[in-house]
Design a protein around this motif. Structure first.
Motif, PDB file in Angstrom:
ATOM      1  N   LEU A 228       0.865  -1.172   0.000  1.00 36.21           N
ATOM      2  CA  LEU A 228       0.000   0.000   0.000  1.00 36.21           C
ATOM      3  C   LEU A 228       0.903   1.225   0.000  1.00 36.21           C
ATOM      4  O   LEU A 228       1.743   1.381   0.886  1.00 36.21           O
ATOM      5  CB  LEU A 228      -0.902  -0.012   1.240  1.00 36.21           C
ATOM      6  N   VAL A 229       0.760   2.056  -1.026  1.00 35.41           N
ATOM      7  CA  VAL A 229       1.597   3.253  -1.156  1.00 35.41           C
ATOM      8  C   VAL A 229       0.768   4.478  -0.767  1.00 35.41           C
ATOM      9  O   VAL A 229      -0.339   4.674  -1.274  1.00 35.41           O
ATOM     10  CB  VAL A 229       2.129   3.398  -2.598  1.00 35.41           C
ATOM     11  N   ILE A 230       1.325   5.261   0.149  1.00 39.94           N
ATOM     12  CA  ILE A 230       0.593   6.400   0.711  1.00 39.94           C
ATOM     13  C   ILE A 230       1.459   7.656   0.646  1.00 39.94           C
ATOM     14  O   ILE A 230       2.681   7.598   0.848  1.00 39.94           O
ATOM     15  CB  ILE A 230       0.208   6.133   2.186  1.00 39.94           C
ATOM     16  N   ASP A 231       0.819   8.775   0.384  1.00 44.64           N
ATOM     17  CA  ASP A 231       1.498  10.068   0.494  1.00 44.64           C
ATOM     18  C   ASP A 231       0.585  11.009   1.276  1.00 44.64           C
ATOM     19  O   ASP A 231      -0.650  10.989   1.106  1.00 44.64           O
ATOM     20  CB  ASP A 231       1.781  10.652  -0.898  1.00 44.64           C
ATOM     21  N   GLU A 249      12.577   5.162  -0.868  1.00 43.94           N
ATOM     22  CA  GLU A 249      13.578   6.096  -1.399  1.00 43.94           C
ATOM     23  C   GLU A 249      12.951   7.291  -2.110  1.00 43.94           C
ATOM     24  O   GLU A 249      13.609   8.311  -2.331  1.00 43.94           O
ATOM     25  CB  GLU A 249      14.532   5.351  -2.352  1.00 43.94           C
ATOM     26  N   LYS A 250      11.683   7.188  -2.480  1.00 45.65           N
ATOM     27  CA  LYS A 250      10.993   8.309  -3.123  1.00 45.65           C
ATOM     28  C   LYS A 250      10.287   9.214  -2.118  1.00 45.65           C
ATOM     29  O   LYS A 250       9.625  10.179  -2.503  1.00 45.65           O
ATOM     30  CB  LYS A 250       9.981   7.776  -4.138  1.00 45.65           C
ATOM     31  N   GLY A 251      10.409   8.886  -0.836  1.00 40.57           N
ATOM     32  CA  GLY A 251       9.768   9.689   0.186  1.00 40.57           C
ATOM     33  C   GLY A 251       8.317   9.332   0.429  1.00 40.57           C
ATOM     34  O   GLY A 251       7.623  10.008   1.194  1.00 40.57           O
ATOM     35  N   LEU A 252       7.848   8.250  -0.188  1.00 43.05           N
ATOM     36  CA  LEU A 252       6.471   7.803  -0.006  1.00 43.05           C
ATOM     37  C   LEU A 252       6.411   6.728   1.076  1.00 43.05           C
ATOM     38  O   LEU A 252       7.402   6.040   1.349  1.00 43.05           O
ATOM     39  CB  LEU A 252       5.917   7.239  -1.312  1.00 43.05           C
ATOM     40  N   ILE A 253       5.251   6.581   1.673  1.00 41.47           N
ATOM     41  CA  ILE A 253       5.062   5.542   2.697  1.00 41.47           C
ATOM     42  C   ILE A 253       4.662   4.236   2.021  1.00 41.47           C
ATOM     43  O   ILE A 253       3.773   4.215   1.163  1.00 41.47           O
ATOM     44  CB  ILE A 253       3.970   5.956   3.704  1.00 41.47           C
ATOM     45  N   GLU A 254       5.315   3.145   2.397  1.00 35.80           N
ATOM     46  CA  GLU A 254       4.947   1.811   1.940  1.00 35.80           C
ATOM     47  C   GLU A 254       4.482   0.991   3.136  1.00 35.80           C
ATOM     48  O   GLU A 254       5.177   0.926   4.153  1.00 35.80           O
ATOM     49  CB  GLU A 254       6.124   1.101   1.271  1.00 35.80           C
ATOM     50  N   ILE A 267      -7.357   2.513   6.444  1.00 35.79           N
ATOM     51  CA  ILE A 267      -6.134   3.293   6.621  1.00 35.79           C
ATOM     52  C   ILE A 267      -6.417   4.764   6.330  1.00 35.79           C
ATOM     53  O   ILE A 267      -5.948   5.663   7.050  1.00 35.79           O
ATOM     54  CB  ILE A 267      -5.012   2.766   5.701  1.00 35.79           C
ATOM     55  N   ALA A 268      -7.178   5.016   5.273  1.00 31.25           N
ATOM     56  CA  ALA A 268      -7.533   6.392   4.932  1.00 31.25           C
ATOM     57  C   ALA A 268      -8.302   7.044   6.073  1.00 31.25           C
ATOM     58  O   ALA A 268      -8.039   8.199   6.452  1.00 31.25           O
ATOM     59  CB  ALA A 268      -8.361   6.415   3.650  1.00 31.25           C
ATOM     60  N   LEU A 281      -3.238   7.257  -2.214  1.00 28.69           N
ATOM     61  CA  LEU A 281      -3.459   5.971  -1.550  1.00 28.69           C
ATOM     62  C   LEU A 281      -3.724   4.933  -2.637  1.00 28.69           C
ATOM     63  O   LEU A 281      -4.751   4.983  -3.308  1.00 28.69           O
ATOM     64  CB  LEU A 281      -4.653   6.056  -0.594  1.00 28.69           C
ATOM     65  N   SER A 282      -2.791   4.003  -2.838  1.00 24.51           N
ATOM     66  CA  SER A 282      -2.964   3.018  -3.908  1.00 24.51           C
ATOM     67  C   SER A 282      -2.295   1.702  -3.541  1.00 24.51           C
ATOM     68  O   SER A 282      -1.246   1.678  -2.884  1.00 24.51           O
ATOM     69  CB  SER A 282      -2.371   3.535  -5.227  1.00 24.51           C
TER      70      SER A 282
END
Length: 304
Positions: A228-231, A249-254, A267-268, A281-282
């Motif tokens: 789950l990728v979150i910003d 490494e891209k600064g996104l939450i995994e 989560i949202a 959120l994807s």
């Protein structure tokens, strides 16, 4: 169903180097088998042994239950192949090259040349000298040669090398048509892992000459890891409120927690309640290339 292509524990040793190590394959009628592996993994050496171009140090290869040997040369009447770089007479035209190859393959139907040029979309280059072809069109000519005998077994080493995206799609659709509607058995190797994933019904992973894994395309999606990728506007704060989460490494939450992956709406809601609503959120799955590299890392760790 009996195997059309069978490799029985084949190995190839050059001096003290084992290029291929005890590889066994069973490919059935109408299957598209994809070989993937790093350069030097043994893909081309395996294909050359299957085609009788080099002899295995150990083991044997079979096509239509006939052992690949000089004694069984009639099996090649129904086999088309392309190995590495396509070969042709540079001073002759595309059409002349194909007619020469037609005669060498003892194909009496002269109309086969026009048909295969239409299949590969090279009719407009019929009168062009082969030496003037682009890399992509030279590759099309090589595939055309492989298809001339109307084979029921097709062995292709890096067939889409040099093709543009449109050409790759054309070749993919042609191979799928041959396999699914005409029962042609296809063995294909490629470094374009995403393309192999789109076309192959089964995938074999080669590493240092060994077949380390075989995957049915139908089960591939179950093997690819999901996340789950979150910003958010404050990822450092958000990650402390999540389970099995980290900043990539891209600064996104995994997030790798399965419950979170299956219920991203929860989560949202959690992040909204904490005052850090997600701007992205994807649920994403690793591609075949990422999976392949992960398998190789696991193999190296197992050896250690």
């Amino acid at each position: 169903m009996e195997s059309v292509i069978q490799l029985h524990r084949i190995s190839k040793v050059y001096r003290n180097v084992k290029a291929v190590d005890q590889v066994s394959l069973h490919i059935k009628k109408g299957e598209i088998y994809g070989f993937i592996g790093l350069n030097g993994a043994g893909k081309t050496t395996t294909i050359r042994m299957l085609l009788g171009m080099i002899r295995p140090t150990e083991g044997a290869c079979y096509i239509h239950q006939k052992k690949v040997s000089l004694r069984h040369y009639p099996i090649w009447r129904s086999v088309g192949y392309l190995v590495e770089t396509p070969h042709f007479y540079p001073e002759l035209t595309v059409e002349e090259n194909l007619h020469i190859y037609r005669r060498l393959r003892l194909i009496s139907d002269s109309g086969a040349v026009e048909k295969v040029m239409q299949q590969l979309n090279i009719m407009q280059y019929a009168d062009a000298k082969a030496k003037h072809l682009s890399l992509g069109n030279a590759q099309r000519l090589g595939i055309a040669k492989a298809l001339l005998p109307v084979p029921d077994v097709l062995i292709l080493d890096e067939p889409v090398n040099g093709l543009d995206p449109a050409g790759i799609v054309e070749v993919r659709e042609l191979l799928q048509e041959l396999a699914y509607h005409h029962g042609v058995t296809i063995l294909i190797s490629s470094h374009l892992l995403s393309e192999v994933a789109k076309i192959a019904t089964k995938i074999g992973v080669l590493d240092k000459g060994k077949l380390v894994q075989e995957i049915d395309s139908s089960s591939l999606h179950r093997l690819l890891q999901q996340r789950l990728v979150i910003d958010t506007r404050d990822n450092d704060r958000a990650v402390t409120n999540l389970v099995a989460a980290q900043i990539n490494e891209k600064g996104l939450i995994e997030v790798h927690d399965q419950q979170a992956i299956q219920s991203p709406d929860q989560i949202a809601r959690l992040l909204v309640d904490k005052g850090i609503p997600p701007t992205r959120l994807s649920v994403e799955a690793e591609d075949l290339e990422a999976y392949f590299l992960r398998i190789l890392r696991q193999e190296k760790e197992a050896i250690r």
